[in-house]
Design a protein around this motif. Structure first.
Motif, PDB file in Angstrom:
ATOM      1  N   GLY A 195      86.719  79.909  68.466  1.00 48.20           N
ATOM      2  CA  GLY A 195      86.476  79.534  67.080  1.00 48.20           C
ATOM      3  C   GLY A 195      86.716  80.654  66.090  1.00 48.20           C
ATOM      4  O   GLY A 195      87.253  81.723  66.400  1.00 48.20           O
ATOM      5  N   LEU A 196      86.309  80.390  64.881  1.00 50.84           N
ATOM      6  CA  LEU A 196      86.510  81.274  63.748  1.00 50.84           C
ATOM      7  C   LEU A 196      85.910  82.658  63.993  1.00 50.84           C
ATOM      8  O   LEU A 196      84.808  82.781  64.509  1.00 50.84           O
ATOM      9  N   LYS A 197      86.659  83.704  63.621  1.00 52.74           N
ATOM     10  CA  LYS A 197      86.129  85.059  63.732  1.00 52.74           C
ATOM     11  C   LYS A 197      85.152  85.320  62.597  1.00 52.74           C
ATOM     12  O   LYS A 197      85.417  84.995  61.441  1.00 52.74           O
ATOM     13  N   LEU A 198      84.001  85.886  62.924  1.00 56.54           N
ATOM     14  CA  LEU A 198      82.956  86.129  61.938  1.00 56.54           C
ATOM     15  C   LEU A 198      83.256  87.411  61.155  1.00 56.54           C
ATOM     16  O   LEU A 198      83.605  88.444  61.739  1.00 56.54           O
ATOM     17  N   ARG A 199      83.093  87.303  59.833  1.00 58.00           N
ATOM     18  CA  ARG A 199      83.397  88.428  58.941  1.00 58.00           C
ATOM     19  C   ARG A 199      82.218  88.712  58.022  1.00 58.00           C
ATOM     20  O   ARG A 199      81.453  87.806  57.671  1.00 58.00           O
ATOM     21  N   ALA A 200      82.083  89.949  57.633  1.00 59.15           N
ATOM     22  CA  ALA A 200      81.045  90.320  56.679  1.00 59.15           C
ATOM     23  C   ALA A 200      81.256  89.535  55.386  1.00 59.15           C
ATOM     24  O   ALA A 200      82.383  89.385  54.909  1.00 59.15           O
ATOM     25  N   GLY A 201      80.164  89.036  54.835  1.00 60.36           N
ATOM     26  CA  GLY A 201      80.239  88.242  53.614  1.00 60.36           C
ATOM     27  C   GLY A 201      80.129  86.753  53.855  1.00 60.36           C
ATOM     28  O   GLY A 201      79.954  85.984  52.901  1.00 60.36           O
ATOM     29  N   MET A 202      80.219  86.320  55.109  1.00 58.57           N
ATOM     30  CA  MET A 202      80.000  84.913  55.418  1.00 58.57           C
ATOM     31  C   MET A 202      78.505  84.612  55.340  1.00 58.57           C
ATOM     32  O   MET A 202      77.677  85.419  55.776  1.00 58.57           O
ATOM     33  N   THR A 203      78.158  83.461  54.769  1.00 57.79           N
ATOM     34  CA  THR A 203      76.756  83.036  54.689  1.00 57.79           C
ATOM     35  C   THR A 203      76.650  81.660  55.329  1.00 57.79           C
ATOM     36  O   THR A 203      77.410  80.744  55.006  1.00 57.79           O
ATOM     37  N   LEU A 204      75.692  81.534  56.237  1.00 57.16           N
ATOM     38  CA  LEU A 204      75.578  80.341  57.068  1.00 57.16           C
ATOM     39  C   LEU A 204      74.133  79.869  57.127  1.00 57.16           C
ATOM     40  O   LEU A 204      73.201  80.677  57.099  1.00 57.16           O
ATOM     41  N   ALA A 205      73.956  78.567  57.234  1.00 57.05           N
ATOM     42  CA  ALA A 205      72.668  77.987  57.586  1.00 57.05           C
ATOM     43  C   ALA A 205      72.754  77.571  59.051  1.00 57.05           C
ATOM     44  O   ALA A 205      73.537  76.684  59.401  1.00 57.05           O
ATOM     45  N   LEU A 206      71.981  78.222  59.892  1.00 58.24           N
ATOM     46  CA  LEU A 206      71.925  77.880  61.314  1.00 58.24           C
ATOM     47  C   LEU A 206      70.710  77.000  61.529  1.00 58.24           C
ATOM     48  O   LEU A 206      69.615  77.325  61.070  1.00 58.24           O
ATOM     49  N   GLU A 207      70.895  75.870  62.256  1.00 57.76           N
ATOM     50  CA  GLU A 207      69.771  74.937  62.348  1.00 57.76           C
ATOM     51  C   GLU A 207      69.734  74.165  63.660  1.00 57.76           C
ATOM     52  O   GLU A 207      70.085  72.987  63.723  1.00 57.76           O
ATOM     53  N   PRO A 208      69.281  74.827  64.728  1.00 61.27           N
ATOM     54  CA  PRO A 208      69.055  74.071  65.963  1.00 61.27           C
ATOM     55  C   PRO A 208      67.938  73.048  65.786  1.00 61.27           C
ATOM     56  O   PRO A 208      66.878  73.354  65.236  1.00 61.27           O
ATOM     57  N   TRP A 209      68.213  71.837  66.207  1.00 64.26           N
ATOM     58  CA  TRP A 209      67.189  70.784  66.208  1.00 64.26           C
ATOM     59  C   TRP A 209      67.305  70.044  67.524  1.00 64.26           C
ATOM     60  O   TRP A 209      68.398  69.880  68.072  1.00 64.26           O
ATOM     61  N   LEU A 210      66.173  69.615  68.040  1.00 67.78           N
ATOM     62  CA  LEU A 210      66.123  69.047  69.383  1.00 67.78           C
ATOM     63  C   LEU A 210      65.177  67.861  69.441  1.00 67.78           C
ATOM     64  O   LEU A 210      64.172  67.827  68.736  1.00 67.78           O
ATOM     65  N   ALA A 211      65.526  66.909  70.282  1.00 67.02           N
ATOM     66  CA  ALA A 211      64.600  65.853  70.692  1.00 67.02           C
ATOM     67  C   ALA A 211      64.252  66.090  72.157  1.00 67.02           C
ATOM     68  O   ALA A 211      65.065  66.619  72.920  1.00 67.02           O
ATOM     69  N   ARG A 212      63.066  65.685  72.547  1.00 62.82           N
ATOM     70  CA  ARG A 212      62.580  66.065  73.862  1.00 62.82           C
ATOM     71  C   ARG A 212      63.415  65.476  74.995  1.00 62.82           C
ATOM     72  O   ARG A 212      63.687  66.157  75.990  1.00 62.82           O
ATOM     73  N   THR A 213      63.848  64.209  74.865  1.00 63.04           N
ATOM     74  CA  THR A 213      64.476  63.562  76.030  1.00 63.04           C
ATOM     75  C   THR A 213      65.770  62.825  75.717  1.00 63.04           C
ATOM     76  O   THR A 213      66.230  62.034  76.548  1.00 63.04           O
ATOM     77  N   THR A 214      66.381  63.060  74.559  1.00 59.79           N
ATOM     78  CA  THR A 214      67.642  62.373  74.267  1.00 59.79           C
ATOM     79  C   THR A 214      68.488  63.197  73.308  1.00 59.79           C
ATOM     80  O   THR A 214      67.956  64.003  72.539  1.00 59.79           O
ATOM     81  N   ASP A 215      69.802  62.980  73.360  1.00 58.01           N
ATOM     82  CA  ASP A 215      70.695  63.561  72.352  1.00 58.01           C
ATOM     83  C   ASP A 215      71.237  62.479  71.419  1.00 58.01           C
ATOM     84  O   ASP A 215      72.110  62.741  70.597  1.00 58.01           O
ATOM     85  N   LYS A 216      70.691  61.276  71.525  1.00 56.71           N
ATOM     86  CA  LYS A 216      71.135  60.160  70.687  1.00 56.71           C
ATOM     87  C   LYS A 216      70.186  60.001  69.490  1.00 56.71           C
ATOM     88  O   LYS A 216      68.996  60.279  69.592  1.00 56.71           O
ATOM     89  N   ILE A 217      70.750  59.527  68.386  1.00 53.30           N
ATOM     90  CA  ILE A 217      69.963  59.366  67.163  1.00 53.30           C
ATOM     91  C   ILE A 217      70.134  57.965  66.599  1.00 53.30           C
ATOM     92  O   ILE A 217      71.113  57.269  66.884  1.00 53.30           O
ATOM     93  N   VAL A 218      69.170  57.578  65.768  1.00 57.62           N
ATOM     94  CA  VAL A 218      69.240  56.312  65.035  1.00 57.62           C
ATOM     95  C   VAL A 218      68.773  56.577  63.604  1.00 57.62           C
ATOM     96  O   VAL A 218      68.018  57.521  63.342  1.00 57.62           O
ATOM     97  N   PHE A 219      69.234  55.727  62.688  1.00 54.25           N
ATOM     98  CA  PHE A 219      68.847  55.840  61.285  1.00 54.25           C
ATOM     99  C   PHE A 219      67.792  54.798  60.944  1.00 54.25           C
ATOM    100  O   PHE A 219      67.870  53.650  61.396  1.00 54.25           O
ATOM    101  N   ASP A 220      66.822  55.197  60.129  1.00 50.72           N
ATOM    102  CA  ASP A 220      65.851  54.251  59.600  1.00 50.72           C
ATOM    103  C   ASP A 220      66.517  53.289  58.615  1.00 50.72           C
ATOM    104  O   ASP A 220      67.589  53.591  58.073  1.00 50.72           O
ATOM    105  N   PRO A 221      65.877  52.161  58.329  1.00 49.17           N
ATOM    106  CA  PRO A 221      66.404  51.251  57.297  1.00 49.17           C
ATOM    107  C   PRO A 221      66.524  51.917  55.926  1.00 49.17           C
ATOM    108  O   PRO A 221      67.296  51.433  55.087  1.00 49.17           O
ATOM    109  N   ASP A 222      65.783  53.029  55.693  1.00 48.72           N
ATOM    110  CA  ASP A 222      65.911  53.698  54.390  1.00 48.72           C
ATOM    111  C   ASP A 222      67.267  54.366  54.215  1.00 48.72           C
ATOM    112  O   ASP A 222      67.612  54.830  53.128  1.00 48.72           O
ATOM    113  N   GLY A 223      68.063  54.412  55.285  1.00 48.96           N
ATOM    114  CA  GLY A 223      69.402  54.969  55.206  1.00 48.96           C
ATOM    115  C   GLY A 223      69.460  56.475  55.275  1.00 48.96           C
ATOM    116  O   GLY A 223      70.557  57.056  55.266  1.00 48.96           O
TER     117      GLY A 223
END
Length: 264
Positions: A195-223
């Motif tokens: 992947g992309l080579k990291l350079r000084a001046g790059m700004t990133l939001a890193l955000e690991p998120w996990l569910a205990r027993t699945t990698d599948k997701i669903v959306f609420d009716p609120d969208g």
């Protein structure tokens, strides 16, 4: 297109990041049994107004959401993990609450998330939250000049799989700076050295998120609200960082509470 930020611009993002950290610390402290999610939403609104910041979420209308979003913070409970729409719900003992918050100040953005456990914590929930925090720390450690984007992703993945948790790749981290979402996308799964080579001046939001027993997701009716497909509990940890020649700089780091004095 990736915009490299100057040291002065990174410091302006750091100013925003300190405020984001302050809000998440204060709201996390307020989250208690019986507290309504709407109370937390309105507290965040008040803090934004007092600081003269601009919410990145208000009127946010991406292709996947039922926009526009008309709140200033995402609040997700238990099996909900991303884009949680604040609603009339009083927190209960043992609830797992994710708070995700992004604002701009003077044109520069920061984004961060934390998961807290309300009242009495269950050990399996503590473990899940810890996994996301350790995965985030590993991703940050890999965010060094000369490394590749895949090194960040692989570091996050290694922690998650080491804990035995599956990984969803539909939503992940991202670049940010003048706006909340910029290039590049940062997956929570990847191959080191790719992947992309990291350079000084790059700004990133890193955000690991996990569910205990699945990698599948669903959306609420609120969208908006995204949940684990099997109803298992979730956790999410996120920081905005800057890549510098001196190593990664966490722009949204939350200061620890002062130690309580003990009597002699």
């Amino acid at each position: 297109m990736i915009e490299l930020k100057s040291p002065a611009e990174i410091e302006r993002m750091h100013t925003t990041g300190r405020f984001v950290a302050q809000v998440l610390t204060e709201l996390g402290d307020l989250a208690d049994v019986g507290v309504n999610l709407l109370d937390l939403e309105h507290h965040a609104r008040k803090m934004i107004e007092q600081r003269g910041a601009q919410s990145c979420y208000w009127d946010y209308a991406p292709s996947f959401g039922n926009g526009p979003f008309r709140n200033v913070i995402c609040l997700a409970v238990n099996d909900a993990v991303l884009h949680g729409l604040p609603h009339d719900y009083a927190l209960r003992d043992g609830d797992v609450l994710t708070l995700d918050f992004a604002v701009g100040i003077d044109g520069w953005v920061a984004d961060s998330a934390r998961t807290v456990i309300v009242g009495t914590p269950a050990e399996e929930d503590v473990r899940l939250v810890r996994a996301t925090e350790e995965a985030l720390a590993a991703g940050i450690e890999a965010a060094r000049t000369g490394n590749r984007l895949g090194d960040i992703s692989a570091a996050i993945e290694a922690v998650a799989t080491g804990y035995g948790y599956p990984i969803n790749t539909e939503f992940g981290g991202h670049g940010l700076g003048r706006t909340m979402h910029e290039d590049p996308h940062v997956s929570n799964r990847g191959r080191a050295g790719r992947g992309l080579k990291l350079r000084a001046g790059m700004t990133l939001a890193l955000e690991p998120w996990l569910a205990r027993t699945t990698d599948k997701i669903v959306f609420d009716p609120d969208g908006w609200t995204i949940r684990s497909a099997d109803g298992s509990r979730t956790a999410h940890s996120e920081h905005t960082i800057a890549i510098t020649d001196d190593g990664p700089l966490v722009l949204t780091e939350r200061l620890p509470h002062p130690a309580t004095p003990t009597s002699a």
